[in-house]
Design a protein around this motif. Structure first.
Motif, short mmCIF file in Angstrom:
data_model
loop_
_atom_site.label_atom_id
_atom_site.label_comp_id
_atom_site.label_asym_id
_atom_site.label_seq_id
_atom_site.Cartn_x
_atom_site.Cartn_y
_atom_site.Cartn_z
N ALA A 1 0.81 -1.21 0.00
CA ALA A 1 0.00 0.00 0.00
C ALA A 1 0.85 1.27 0.00
CB ALA A 1 -0.94 -0.01 1.21
N GLU A 2 1.79 1.38 0.92
CA GLU A 2 2.60 2.59 0.99
C GLU A 2 3.51 2.72 -0.22
OE1 GLU A 2 5.74 4.91 3.93
OE2 GLU A 2 4.56 3.24 4.73
N GLU A 3 4.03 1.60 -0.69
CA GLU A 3 4.89 1.60 -1.88
C GLU A 3 4.13 2.14 -3.10
OE1 GLU A 3 7.55 -1.97 -3.55
OE2 GLU A 3 5.42 -2.46 -3.53
N MET A 4 2.89 1.71 -3.27
CA MET A 4 2.09 2.17 -4.40
C MET A 4 1.79 3.66 -4.28
SD MET A 4 0.88 0.94 -7.16
CE MET A 4 0.18 1.97 -8.43
N SER B 1 -1.57 1.42 9.41
CA SER B 1 -1.19 0.11 9.94
C SER B 1 -1.02 -0.96 8.85
CB SER B 1 -2.23 -0.38 10.95
OG SER B 1 -3.46 -0.59 10.30
N CYS B 2 -1.36 -0.63 7.61
CA CYS B 2 -1.26 -1.65 6.56
C CYS B 2 -0.37 -1.19 5.40
CB CYS B 2 -2.64 -2.05 6.06
SG CYS B 2 -3.66 -0.72 5.46
N GLY B 3 0.54 -0.27 5.67
CA GLY B 3 1.42 0.25 4.62
C GLY B 3 2.31 -0.78 3.97
N THR B 4 2.66 -1.85 4.70
CA THR B 4 3.54 -2.88 4.14
C THR B 4 2.75 -4.09 3.63
OG1 THR B 4 3.87 -3.88 6.32
CG2 THR B 4 5.47 -2.20 5.62
N THR B 5 1.44 -4.00 3.62
CA THR B 5 0.59 -5.10 3.16
C THR B 5 0.39 -5.02 1.66
OG1 THR B 5 -0.57 -5.05 5.28
CG2 THR B 5 -1.66 -6.20 3.47
N ALA B 6 0.51 -6.18 0.99
CA ALA B 6 0.27 -6.24 -0.46
C ALA B 6 -1.18 -5.88 -0.76
CB ALA B 6 0.60 -7.62 -0.99
N TYR B 7 -1.40 -5.22 -1.87
CA TYR B 7 -2.74 -4.77 -2.26
C TYR B 7 -3.74 -5.93 -2.24
CZ TYR B 7 -6.49 -2.75 -5.05
OH TYR B 7 -7.71 -2.31 -5.48
N ARG B 8 -3.35 -7.07 -2.77
CA ARG B 8 -4.28 -8.20 -2.86
C ARG B 8 -4.70 -8.72 -1.48
NH1 ARG B 8 0.48 -10.39 -4.73
NH2 ARG B 8 1.46 -11.86 -3.32
N PRO C 1 3.41 16.60 -4.21
CA PRO C 1 2.48 15.67 -3.57
C PRO C 1 2.27 15.96 -2.09
CG PRO C 1 4.61 14.63 -3.83
CD PRO C 1 4.70 15.97 -4.53
N LEU C 2 1.16 15.48 -1.59
CA LEU C 2 0.90 15.55 -0.15
C LEU C 2 1.89 14.63 0.57
CD1 LEU C 2 -2.99 15.26 -0.18
CD2 LEU C 2 -1.67 17.27 0.46
N PRO C 3 2.21 14.92 1.82
CA PRO C 3 3.06 14.02 2.60
C PRO C 3 2.35 12.68 2.82
CG PRO C 3 2.69 16.10 3.77
CD PRO C 3 1.84 16.12 2.55
N ILE C 4 3.07 11.60 2.65
CA ILE C 4 2.48 10.26 2.69
C ILE C 4 2.00 9.85 4.09
CG2 ILE C 4 2.90 7.81 2.23
CD1 ILE C 4 2.83 9.56 -0.30
N PRO C 5 2.81 9.95 5.14
CA PRO C 5 2.36 9.45 6.45
C PRO C 5 1.03 10.06 6.94
CG PRO C 5 4.72 9.77 6.49
CD PRO C 5 4.22 10.37 5.20
N PRO C 6 0.85 11.39 6.88
CA PRO C 6 -0.43 11.94 7.33
C PRO C 6 -1.62 11.48 6.47
CG PRO C 6 1.19 13.70 7.11
CD PRO C 6 1.79 12.46 6.54
N LEU C 7 -1.38 11.30 5.17
CA LEU C 7 -2.45 10.85 4.28
C LEU C 7 -2.85 9.41 4.63
CD1 LEU C 7 -4.29 11.49 1.89
CD2 LEU C 7 -2.42 10.81 0.36
N LEU C 8 -1.86 8.56 4.87
CA LEU C 8 -2.15 7.17 5.28
C LEU C 8 -2.91 7.15 6.60
CD1 LEU C 8 1.21 5.41 4.36
CD2 LEU C 8 -1.02 5.04 3.28
N GLU C 9 -2.49 7.99 7.53
CA GLU C 9 -3.14 8.04 8.84
C GLU C 9 -4.58 8.55 8.71
OE1 GLU C 9 -2.67 10.12 13.23
OE2 GLU C 9 -0.98 10.20 11.83
N MET C 10 -4.78 9.62 7.94
CA MET C 10 -6.11 10.20 7.78
C MET C 10 -7.10 9.18 7.22
SD MET C 10 -7.27 13.52 5.53
CE MET C 10 -6.92 12.77 3.96
N LEU C 11 -6.62 8.31 6.33
CA LEU C 11 -7.51 7.34 5.70
C LEU C 11 -7.47 5.97 6.39
CD1 LEU C 11 -6.93 8.35 1.99
CD2 LEU C 11 -8.96 8.75 3.39
#
Length: 164
Positions: free
Chosen positions: A92-95, A120-127, A106-116
């Motif tokens: 997820a985070e890689e994509m 906690s799943c940044g290292t999880t494969a999309y599938r 671009p917007l900063p990644i960590p706050p965007l991941l947290e907001m949505l």
């Protein structure tokens, strides 16, 4: 100026998906296309994104022709597809970082991941993400480039009520 559509027709062979739609949106507004499955909503969005040529009619998106001026338009759009658009093995985070790298500011990644709720799943494969997490990642990918116009196709499908 947002989207201006006049007498839009979209045909798929003998099937007419959109029949003479006229619509104007303005900056800062939220416009929702509502209708049953097969009503042509995704077809309208595909034409606005420059992914499909209309059968007839006229439209501009942010003052540009989505087909002829697509290269100028795309950096100004954020698009969340109805489904897919992500490599199944990508984390997820890689994509999200890959998409962010395509944008000038671009917007900063960590706050965007947290907001949505994706931190906690940044290292999880999309599938391996749940359907709701996949939708939230699609939304993050649409937002990360600070678009002037955000186009969301079925944005809340599969999302849990808390994140909607």
């Amino acid at each position: 100026m947002g989207i201006e559509i006049t007498d839009l027709v979209v045909d798929y062979g003998r099937k007419r998906a959109v029949d003479r739609l006229t619509l104007t949106t303005s900056r800062g507004s939220i416009t929702v296309l509502v209708g049953p499955n097969g009503a042509g909503k995704t077809s309208v969005l595909s034409v606005c994104e420059g992914l499909r040529r209309p059968t007839s009619g006229h439209l501009t998106v942010l003052g540009l022709d989505p087909i002829r001026e697509r290269r100028r338009l795309l950096p100004r759009l954020g698009v969340q597809l109805q489904s897919g658009g992500v490599w199944s093995a990508a984390r997820a985070e890689e994509m999200l970082r890959h998409i962010a790298a395509l944008h000038a500011d671009p917007l900063p990644i960590p706050p965007l991941l947290e907001m949505l709720g994706l931190d906690s799943c940044g290292t999880t494969a999309y599938r391996r993400l749940s359907g709701g997490q996949q939708q939230r990642l699609g939304l993050a990918m649409a937002l990360v480039g600070r678009p002037e116009l955000l186009i969301l196709d079925e944005p809340t499908a599969g999302m849990d009520p808390a994140i909607r």
